[in-house]
Design a protein around this motif. Sequence first.
Motif, PDB file in Angstrom:
ATOM      1  N   LEU A  73       0.816  -1.214   0.000  1.00 36.02           N
ATOM      2  CA  LEU A  73       0.000   0.000   0.000  1.00 36.02           C
ATOM      3  C   LEU A  73       0.852   1.267   0.000  1.00 36.02           C
ATOM      4  CD1 LEU A  73      -2.797   1.325   0.208  1.00 36.02           C
ATOM      5  CD2 LEU A  73      -2.687   0.977   2.687  1.00 36.02           C
ATOM      6  N   ARG A  74       1.969   1.215   0.741  1.00 34.21           N
ATOM      7  CA  ARG A  74       2.793   2.422   0.855  1.00 34.21           C
ATOM      8  C   ARG A  74       3.397   2.844  -0.489  1.00 34.21           C
ATOM      9  NH1 ARG A  74       6.721   2.609   4.832  1.00 34.21           N
ATOM     10  NH2 ARG A  74       5.888   0.910   6.097  1.00 34.21           N
ATOM     11  N   GLU A  75       3.395   1.947  -1.477  1.00 31.45           N
ATOM     12  CA  GLU A  75       3.982   2.278  -2.788  1.00 31.45           C
ATOM     13  C   GLU A  75       2.926   2.678  -3.831  1.00 31.45           C
ATOM     14  OE1 GLU A  75       6.878  -0.619  -4.107  1.00 31.45           O
ATOM     15  OE2 GLU A  75       7.566  -0.859  -2.033  1.00 31.45           O
ATOM     16  N   THR A  76       1.825   3.241  -3.351  1.00 25.27           N
ATOM     17  CA  THR A  76       0.747   3.674  -4.250  1.00 25.27           C
ATOM     18  C   THR A  76       1.242   4.667  -5.307  1.00 25.27           C
ATOM     19  OG1 THR A  76      -0.900   3.275  -2.551  1.00 25.27           O
ATOM     20  CG2 THR A  76      -1.527   4.784  -4.304  1.00 25.27           C
ATOM     21  N   GLY A  77       2.166   5.521  -4.922  1.00 23.14           N
ATOM     22  CA  GLY A  77       2.698   6.509  -5.876  1.00 23.14           C
ATOM     23  C   GLY A  77       3.383   5.834  -7.053  1.00 23.14           C
ATOM     24  N   THR A  78       4.145   4.777  -6.772  1.00 26.70           N
ATOM     25  CA  THR A  78       4.804   4.022  -7.844  1.00 26.70           C
ATOM     26  C   THR A  78       3.763   3.429  -8.783  1.00 26.70           C
ATOM     27  OG1 THR A  78       6.498   3.417  -6.233  1.00 26.70           O
ATOM     28  CG2 THR A  78       6.453   2.151  -8.288  1.00 26.70           C
ATOM     29  N   ALA A  79       2.694   2.898  -8.194  1.00 25.14           N
ATOM     30  CA  ALA A  79       1.619   2.295  -8.991  1.00 25.14           C
ATOM     31  C   ALA A  79       0.980   3.344  -9.905  1.00 25.14           C
ATOM     32  CB  ALA A  79       0.572   1.689  -8.068  1.00 25.14           C
ATOM     33  N   GLN A  80       0.716   4.526  -9.353  1.00 25.82           N
ATOM     34  CA  GLN A  80       0.082   5.577 -10.168  1.00 25.82           C
ATOM     35  C   GLN A  80       1.002   6.038 -11.298  1.00 25.82           C
ATOM     36  OE1 GLN A  80      -1.673   8.752  -7.879  1.00 25.82           O
ATOM     37  NE2 GLN A  80      -3.034   7.362  -6.784  1.00 25.82           N
ATOM     38  N   THR A  81       2.298   6.071 -11.035  1.00 31.89           N
ATOM     39  CA  THR A  81       3.245   6.472 -12.084  1.00 31.89           C
ATOM     40  C   THR A  81       3.241   5.456 -13.223  1.00 31.89           C
ATOM     41  OG1 THR A  81       4.613   7.610 -10.469  1.00 31.89           O
ATOM     42  CG2 THR A  81       5.664   7.062 -12.558  1.00 31.89           C
ATOM     43  N   LEU A  82       3.198   4.181 -12.885  1.00 30.94           N
ATOM     44  CA  LEU A  82       3.113   3.147 -13.928  1.00 30.94           C
ATOM     45  C   LEU A  82       1.869   3.355 -14.783  1.00 30.94           C
ATOM     46  CD1 LEU A  82       4.063  -0.284 -12.270  1.00 30.94           C
ATOM     47  CD2 LEU A  82       5.365   1.005 -13.973  1.00 30.94           C
ATOM     48  N   MET A  83       0.749   3.665 -14.128  1.00 31.79           N
ATOM     49  CA  MET A  83      -0.491   3.895 -14.880  1.00 31.79           C
ATOM     50  C   MET A  83      -0.377   5.134 -15.762  1.00 31.79           C
ATOM     51  SD  MET A  83      -3.455   3.020 -12.113  1.00 31.79           S
ATOM     52  CE  MET A  83      -4.791   3.210 -13.275  1.00 31.79           C
ATOM     53  N   GLU A  84       0.179   6.194 -15.209  1.00 30.37           N
ATOM     54  CA  GLU A  84       0.310   7.432 -15.994  1.00 30.37           C
ATOM     55  C   GLU A  84       1.233   7.232 -17.190  1.00 30.37           C
ATOM     56  OE1 GLU A  84       1.214   9.936 -12.481  1.00 30.37           O
ATOM     57  OE2 GLU A  84      -0.382  11.249 -13.197  1.00 30.37           O
ATOM     58  N   ASN A  85       2.193   6.305 -17.059  1.00 29.59           N
ATOM     59  CA  ASN A  85       3.111   6.017 -18.162  1.00 29.59           C
ATOM     60  C   ASN A  85       2.605   4.915 -19.079  1.00 29.59           C
ATOM     61  OD1 ASN A  85       4.833   7.942 -17.139  1.00 29.59           O
ATOM     62  ND2 ASN A  85       6.133   6.472 -16.058  1.00 29.59           N
ATOM     63  N   ASN A  86       1.359   4.469 -18.840  1.00 30.09           N
ATOM     64  CA  ASN A  86       0.747   3.457 -19.700  1.00 30.09           C
ATOM     65  C   ASN A  86       1.559   2.155 -19.737  1.00 30.09           C
ATOM     66  OD1 ASN A  86      -1.253   2.569 -21.453  1.00 30.09           O
ATOM     67  ND2 ASN A  86      -0.161   3.260 -23.281  1.00 30.09           N
ATOM     68  N   GLU A  87       2.079   1.765 -18.563  1.00 29.06           N
ATOM     69  CA  GLU A  87       2.952   0.591 -18.498  1.00 29.06           C
ATOM     70  C   GLU A  87       2.295  -0.585 -17.781  1.00 29.06           C
ATOM     71  OE1 GLU A  87       6.497   2.006 -16.609  1.00 29.06           O
ATOM     72  OE2 GLU A  87       7.010   3.315 -18.286  1.00 29.06           O
ATOM     73  N   VAL A  88       0.965  -0.573 -17.699  1.00 30.99           N
ATOM     74  CA  VAL A  88       0.278  -1.612 -16.934  1.00 30.99           C
ATOM     75  C   VAL A  88      -0.538  -2.495 -17.867  1.00 30.99           C
ATOM     76  CG1 VAL A  88      -1.314  -2.050 -15.036  1.00 30.99           C
ATOM     77  CG2 VAL A  88       0.085   0.016 -15.031  1.00 30.99           C
ATOM     78  N   MET A  89      -0.522  -3.797 -17.625  1.00 28.69           N
ATOM     79  CA  MET A  89      -1.452  -4.696 -18.312  1.00 28.69           C
ATOM     80  C   MET A  89      -2.441  -5.198 -17.259  1.00 28.69           C
ATOM     81  SD  MET A  89       0.743  -6.688 -21.190  1.00 28.69           S
ATOM     82  CE  MET A  89       2.057  -7.387 -20.229  1.00 28.69           C
ATOM     83  N   GLY A  90      -3.712  -5.013 -17.502  1.00 34.16           N
ATOM     84  CA  GLY A  90      -4.705  -5.375 -16.495  1.00 34.16           C
ATOM     85  C   GLY A  90      -4.658  -4.395 -15.333  1.00 34.16           C
ATOM     86  N   LYS A  91      -4.647  -4.938 -14.123  1.00 33.17           N
ATOM     87  CA  LYS A  91      -4.800  -4.097 -12.936  1.00 33.17           C
ATOM     88  C   LYS A  91      -3.581  -4.124 -12.028  1.00 33.17           C
ATOM     89  CE  LYS A  91      -8.120  -2.467 -11.735  1.00 33.17           C
ATOM     90  NZ  LYS A  91      -8.582  -1.073 -11.997  1.00 33.17           N
ATOM     91  N   ILE A  92      -3.466  -3.082 -11.208  1.00 36.46           N
ATOM     92  CA  ILE A  92      -2.494  -3.071 -10.109  1.00 36.46           C
ATOM     93  C   ILE A  92      -3.272  -3.210  -8.806  1.00 36.46           C
ATOM     94  CG2 ILE A  92      -0.698  -1.800  -8.906  1.00 36.46           C
ATOM     95  CD1 ILE A  92      -0.175  -0.215 -11.422  1.00 36.46           C
ATOM     96  N   ALA A  93      -2.835  -4.153  -7.966  1.00 34.45           N
ATOM     97  CA  ALA A  93      -3.430  -4.296  -6.631  1.00 34.45           C
ATOM     98  C   ALA A  93      -2.490  -3.679  -5.598  1.00 34.45           C
ATOM     99  CB  ALA A  93      -3.669  -5.767  -6.322  1.00 34.45           C
ATOM    100  N   LEU A  94      -3.092  -3.148  -4.540  1.00 35.17           N
ATOM    101  CA  LEU A  94      -2.331  -2.567  -3.422  1.00 35.17           C
ATOM    102  C   LEU A  94      -2.643  -3.379  -2.173  1.00 35.17           C
ATOM    103  CD1 LEU A  94      -3.196   1.156  -4.168  1.00 35.17           C
ATOM    104  CD2 LEU A  94      -0.992   0.041  -4.601  1.00 35.17           C
ATOM    105  N   VAL A  95      -1.593  -3.776  -1.479  1.00 38.98           N
ATOM    106  CA  VAL A  95      -1.781  -4.680  -0.338  1.00 38.98           C
ATOM    107  C   VAL A  95      -1.283  -4.033   0.942  1.00 38.98           C
ATOM    108  CG1 VAL A  95      -1.242  -6.980   0.546  1.00 38.98           C
ATOM    109  CG2 VAL A  95      -1.424  -6.611  -1.927  1.00 38.98           C
ATOM    110  N   PRO A  96      -2.181  -3.822   1.919  1.00 41.52           N
ATOM    111  CA  PRO A  96      -1.718  -3.292   3.218  1.00 41.52           C
ATOM    112  C   PRO A  96      -0.779  -4.298   3.884  1.00 41.52           C
ATOM    113  CG  PRO A  96      -4.116  -3.166   3.032  1.00 41.52           C
ATOM    114  CD  PRO A  96      -3.628  -4.017   1.888  1.00 41.52           C
ATOM    115  N   GLU A  97       0.135  -3.789   4.701  1.00 44.68           N
ATOM    116  CA  GLU A  97       1.046  -4.706   5.398  1.00 44.68           C
ATOM    117  C   GLU A  97       0.274  -5.576   6.364  1.00 44.68           C
ATOM    118  OE1 GLU A  97       4.354  -2.404   7.011  1.00 44.68           O
ATOM    119  OE2 GLU A  97       4.540  -1.524   5.006  1.00 44.68           O
ATOM    120  N   ALA A  98       0.699  -6.839   6.483  1.00 44.63           N
ATOM    121  CA  ALA A  98      -0.004  -7.788   7.366  1.00 44.63           C
ATOM    122  C   ALA A  98       0.175  -7.356   8.818  1.00 44.63           C
ATOM    123  CB  ALA A  98       0.531  -9.185   7.154  1.00 44.63           C
TER     124      ALA A  98
END
Length: 347
Positions: free
Chosen positions: A322-347
Amino acid sequence: MKAVVFEEHGGVDVLQYKDVAEPSLGPNDVLIKVKASGCNYNDIWARRGLPGMRVLLPHISGSDAAGEVVGVGSEVADIKAGDEVLVYPGLSCRTCQFCANGQDTFCRQYKIWGFQTGPLDGGQAEFAKVPAFNIVPKPQGLAWEEAGSLALVLLTAWRMLVGRARIQAGDLVLIWGAAGGLGTMAIQICRVFGARPIAVASSAEKLEFCSKLGAEHLINRKKQDVSEEIRKITDRRGVDVVFEHVGNATWAQSVASLKWGGTLVTCGATSGFEAPTDLRFLWNKQMNFLGSHMGNKTDLLEGLRWMESGHIKPVVSHAFPLRETGTAQTLMENNEVMGKIALVPEA
Ligand SMILES: [Zn+2]
């Protein structure tokens, strides 16, 4: 609880991973411990700020989430602690004529959870609260990352193709952004109905992926002229349906690719809202231009039935803490994603 919060609009640097208060439950609410949430383009719109839409700050994004129920309000009868669930992200009044008729998206109070709600409130947190109406059982056999990132794209694509465009067996369907979250659902929904998906994507790798999901024809928009390819594939006839969500950058080619009497259905415009149309084509060719917004709870439940039977598969290309949400959004903004990105809170 830990959450990804922004207090002002801007780039990914405004996203803060920090402690906020757990949501408090009303009598009809359910609290879930989030096992995974999803990323959507909505998250980026909200973070950047949209003209004409006020985002309530501080804001927690996240219109998709799945997890385990850990608390229910005093009026909630059929949901209990320990249930494994996912969230239907459409909030509506539940009492107007449209809501009573299952047409949630026509409700004047319709809001997308985690996008138009706040302050705080979305799924990109350790805990999330939604009304009991918005709780859906998690299909068995799905991983948390899959269940937590499928709802918004599944119900949106389902409503566009099934509820609005009414696809039929044999229909040729042009799908823009076919390797993305919406596109991967659209390809598979077409196959469920015997329609014939034509995938448009920006690389050979993405198109290979679309082919495995069931796309019948592949067009590389970086190397090929889309409407020219469509003319070849359809023997100059044009496609029956265009699946649009890009807007300005693709609109002209979408219209040029439609057959006489064809249907264009759109749910968004990631490249811009201005889409000039020569009206002569609209009337002469008797085209249908349809808008579609999100989907009703029934659209999600219908789609999930096909997911449960394995005919539609969730597509998750990345899972980030979850803490790396910014990285995930950058991948999306750069059109580098296939399908979806999931975000996982720490256990
Ligand atoms: Zn309503």
